[in-house]
Design a protein around this motif. Sequence first.
Motif, PDB file in Angstrom:
ATOM      1  N   ASN A 140     121.281  -9.194  77.860  1.00 32.19           N
ATOM      2  CA  ASN A 140     122.022  -8.456  76.841  1.00 32.19           C
ATOM      3  C   ASN A 140     123.449  -8.983  76.759  1.00 32.19           C
ATOM      4  N   PRO A 141     124.246  -8.510  75.798  1.00 36.80           N
ATOM      5  CA  PRO A 141     125.626  -9.022  75.673  1.00 36.80           C
ATOM      6  C   PRO A 141     126.479  -8.841  76.913  1.00 36.80           C
ATOM      7  N   MET A 142     126.087  -7.936  77.805  1.00 39.98           N
ATOM      8  CA  MET A 142     126.841  -7.728  79.043  1.00 39.98           C
ATOM      9  C   MET A 142     126.417  -8.700  80.133  1.00 39.98           C
ATOM     10  N   GLY A 143     125.435  -9.557  79.863  1.00 42.57           N
ATOM     11  CA  GLY A 143     124.967 -10.513  80.849  1.00 42.57           C
ATOM     12  C   GLY A 143     123.906  -9.978  81.771  1.00 42.57           C
ATOM     13  N   GLU A 144     123.388  -8.784  81.494  1.00 37.87           N
ATOM     14  CA  GLU A 144     122.363  -8.180  82.338  1.00 37.87           C
ATOM     15  C   GLU A 144     120.981  -8.585  81.848  1.00 37.87           C
ATOM     16  N   TRP A 145     120.035  -8.642  82.791  1.00 38.35           N
ATOM     17  CA  TRP A 145     118.661  -9.047  82.471  1.00 38.35           C
ATOM     18  C   TRP A 145     118.019  -8.022  81.536  1.00 38.35           C
ATOM     19  N   SER A 146     117.626  -8.456  80.347  1.00 39.48           N
ATOM     20  CA  SER A 146     117.009  -7.569  79.358  1.00 39.48           C
ATOM     21  C   SER A 146     116.207  -8.425  78.397  1.00 39.48           C
ATOM     22  N   LEU A 147     114.885  -8.379  78.518  1.00 40.01           N
ATOM     23  CA  LEU A 147     114.018  -9.247  77.732  1.00 40.01           C
ATOM     24  C   LEU A 147     113.945  -8.798  76.279  1.00 40.01           C
ATOM     25  N   GLU A 148     114.032  -9.759  75.391  1.00 38.58           N
ATOM     26  CA  GLU A 148     113.864  -9.496  73.961  1.00 38.58           C
ATOM     27  C   GLU A 148     112.420  -9.068  73.689  1.00 38.58           C
ATOM     28  N   ARG A 149     112.255  -8.030  72.880  1.00 40.15           N
ATOM     29  CA  ARG A 149     110.929  -7.523  72.563  1.00 40.15           C
ATOM     30  C   ARG A 149     110.639  -7.653  71.075  1.00 40.15           C
ATOM     31  N   SER A 150     109.386  -7.434  70.727  1.00 36.38           N
ATOM     32  CA  SER A 150     108.957  -7.678  69.346  1.00 36.38           C
ATOM     33  C   SER A 150     109.427  -6.615  68.375  1.00 36.38           C
ATOM     34  N   GLY A 151     109.693  -5.398  68.848  1.00 34.65           N
ATOM     35  CA  GLY A 151     110.156  -4.333  67.973  1.00 34.65           C
ATOM     36  C   GLY A 151     109.046  -3.577  67.277  1.00 34.65           C
ATOM     37  N   THR A 152     107.789  -3.834  67.619  1.00 27.29           N
ATOM     38  CA  THR A 152     106.660  -3.117  67.029  1.00 27.29           C
ATOM     39  C   THR A 152     106.338  -1.879  67.856  1.00 27.29           C
ATOM     40  N   SER A 153     105.251  -1.194  67.464  1.00 28.01           N
ATOM     41  CA  SER A 153     104.841  -0.008  68.215  1.00 28.01           C
ATOM     42  C   SER A 153     104.423  -0.358  69.637  1.00 28.01           C
ATOM     43  N   TRP A 154     103.817  -1.520  69.819  1.00 33.81           N
ATOM     44  CA  TRP A 154     103.437  -1.975  71.163  1.00 33.81           C
ATOM     45  C   TRP A 154     104.656  -2.496  71.916  1.00 33.81           C
TER      46      TRP A 154
END
Length: 201
Positions: A140-154
């Motif tokens: 994320n913008p803070m440099g913390e581990w945060s995986l990008e997701r698809s944004g769908t219901s799943w």
Amino acid sequence: MSSPSRNDERAEVPPAEPESAPDEARSAFDRGVLWCARGAAWLVFVAMVISVYEVIMRYGFDSPTSWVHESVVMLVAVSFALGGPAALASNRHIRVRVLYDTAGPHLKLWLDRFNDLVTFGFCLAMSYAAYTMFWDASHNPMGEWSLERSGTSWNPPFPALVKGVIMVALIIMCLQAFIHLIQSLRGKPAPVTPPDEEGTV
């Protein structure tokens, strides 16, 4: 006057075309890449199986899934990304060989060196670009581990996963190109694949 024998009348049978030679890897690292690529090729089969499952569930039981489409896109994207190292390992990448085929052995060696150098530089630059792309998709913008997701219901983290696979594939290609460059600098020519087998112009 005697009639010609049957042997004389027989039409000459053209020789059978030789079977295509197996892909020739340039190094032990390339052989390892090809071994792994044969396993990764099954991802396309898995994508086909779950696509059939989706069709049966959707039209046979009126119960569509929420995960098949994204899974198929991810599996096919990963297989395409891993196809780059496999093509480079087996010397099956597409290229224009008009100048190369007319050159002598000495000029071909220098063309191999130039090609390997350009390939290494390109893969190095693309590896850096893929690294920055994966970093943005996994932090994320803070440099913390945060995986990008698809944004769908799943909402699976497939976008970050695919970008990570692209980065790994380019790093592998970078190592391959570096090994090939060292080999060509030592005077070892690249294996030649017939143009009709490799799809070259």
